[in-house]
Write an enzyme that holds these catalytic residues in place. Structure first.
Site, PDB file in Angstrom:
ATOM      1  CD  GLU A   1      -2.983  -0.974   0.154  1.00 47.02           C
ATOM      2  OE1 GLU A   1      -2.598  -1.085  -1.011  1.00 47.02           O
ATOM      3  OE2 GLU A   1      -4.168  -0.801   0.453  1.00 47.02           O
TER       4      GLU A   1
ATOM      5  CB  THR B   1      -5.001   5.643  -3.406  1.00 47.28           C
ATOM      6  OG1 THR B   1      -5.926   4.639  -3.812  1.00 47.28           O
ATOM      7  CG2 THR B   1      -5.145   5.878  -1.919  1.00 47.28           C
TER       8      THR B   1
HETATM    9  N1  HSE Z   1      -8.409   4.939   3.419  1.00 48.54           N
HETATM   10  C1  HSE Z   1      -7.827   5.005   2.115  1.00 48.54           C
HETATM   11  C2  HSE Z   1      -8.247   6.319   1.464  1.00 48.54           C
HETATM   12  C3  HSE Z   1      -8.315   3.840   1.294  1.00 48.54           C
HETATM   13  O1  HSE Z   1      -9.432   6.632   1.509  1.00 48.54           O
HETATM   14  O2  HSE Z   1      -7.382   7.020   0.938  1.00 48.54           O
HETATM   15  C4  HSE Z   1      -7.775   3.786  -0.092  1.00 48.54           C
HETATM   16  O3  HSE Z   1      -8.360   2.672  -0.761  1.00 48.54           O
END
Ligand code: HSE
Length: 319
Positions: free
Chosen positions: A138, A191
């Site tokens: 991630e 993201t």
């Molecule tokens: N919590 C993260 C965001 C998840 O919202 O950026 C990304 O899939």
């Protein structure tokens, strides 16, 4: 055991109010991984099968499966679990989850390889350690090692990150009748970009409303109180900023709730949108409405209706 086949599920992170802390696992879709143990040291990605509509980094070292497994192997060798130390892995990855979809594509692949490697080596690591390795994927994919996709992918069900330092994650109760509808508009939102636009400081009044919702959502899950779950699916911090990235977001929300959805919001960092419903029947009607809203837009999309996957990542065959 030399080889293993893994199914690693898509996930919905945030669940509206729980930015970076709450997530759930879906039954469909999911990535499939064939992982083989080898005496040839190193990690080799031999094959990636995916749809034509997206590409993945050509340098294997920039692939999340490589980074997650590398972090696993590093720790494994530091701890001298393997006396011979000549250990490597061969990977074949079938990407069924579109990268940049908001339903945990990178998390599914990263969680899948570390889970599989752990089985192949006789389970040297516990769940929290596996989550940590997968979080490295991630970090590569989004610039932040958030756990709200990898935790539900590995643990199944609905998970809550109480703390990142130290990492403290717990699995919550999943009401039996809770179903998820997803629409994935075929546009890519990175993201990292969707995080960049967020404010670094928030108002106390917003914080109060948000933590009230998170607490009530958890209570609603345990009490199987669908009305309370419905009232808690509200995000006053992140959604107002990210909503503009998603075509017809507010129309989707309104129409889905009219047909009976409990509520929903942006899945992870988007562009997918999720809705929770009580029961399969309502969830299917909600998915149908999602299709309806998007059929009039000039945006391709995919929809899914899924129960919550209580098990998470699983292996099904050995070679
Ligand atoms: N919590 C993260 C965001 C998840 O919202 O950026 C990304 O899939």
């Amino acid at each position: 055991m030399k080889g293993i086949k893994i199914f690693s599920p898509a996930t919905v992170a945030n669940l509206a109010c729980g930015f970076d802390v709450i997530g759930l696992a879906l039954e469909i879709p999911g990535d499939e991984i064939f992982l083989y143990k080898s005496n040839n040291p190193g990690i080799r990605i031999n094959k990636i099968i995916h749809g034509t509509s997206f590409s993945l980094p050509s340098d294997p070292k920039k692939n999340v499966v490589f980074v997650a497994l590398q972090s696993f192997l590093k720790k494994y060798q530091q701890q001298k679990f393997d006396k011979e130390r000549r250990i490597g892995f061969e990977i074949e990855l079938i990407k069924n989850i579109h990268p940049g979809s908001g339903i945990g594509s990178s998390a599914a692949s990263a969680a899948g390889v570390v889970f599989g490697a752990n089985i192949l080596l006789g389970k040297p690591f516990n769940t929290m350690q596996l989550i940590r390795f997968a979080m490295e994927g991630e970090r590569l994919a989004s610039g932040t090692a958030h756990a709200d996709n990898v935790a539900p992918a590995i643990m199944g069900g609905v998970t809550l990150v109480r703390s990142y330092k130290p990492l403290d994650i717990t699995k919550l109760h999943t009401p039996n009748e809770l179903w998820v509808s997803i629409i994935h508009p075929q546009i890519e939102i990175k993201t990292s970009d969707a995080r960049e636009i967020l404010k670094q400081k928030i108002l106390m009044t917003d914080a109060i409303r948000q933590w009230g919702n998170i607490g009530a959502l958890v209570a609603g899950l345990y009490q199987e109180d669908y009305e309370l779950i419905s009232r808690s699916l509200e995000d006053v911090i992140v959604e107002p900023i990210r909503a503009m990235l998603i075509p017809a977001f507010y129309e989707l929300k309104i129409r889905c709730k009219e047909i009976g959805a409990l509520g929903g919001g942006i899945s992870g960092s988007g562009p997918s949108v999720f809705m929770l419903s009580k029961g399969n029947h309502t969830a299917k009607a909600v998915t149908k409405i999602m299709n309806c809203v998007y059929s009039s837009l000039k945006v391709d999309y995919k929809t899914y209706t899924s129960p919550i996957n209580k098990q998470g990542v699983k292996w099904s065959e050995i070679f």
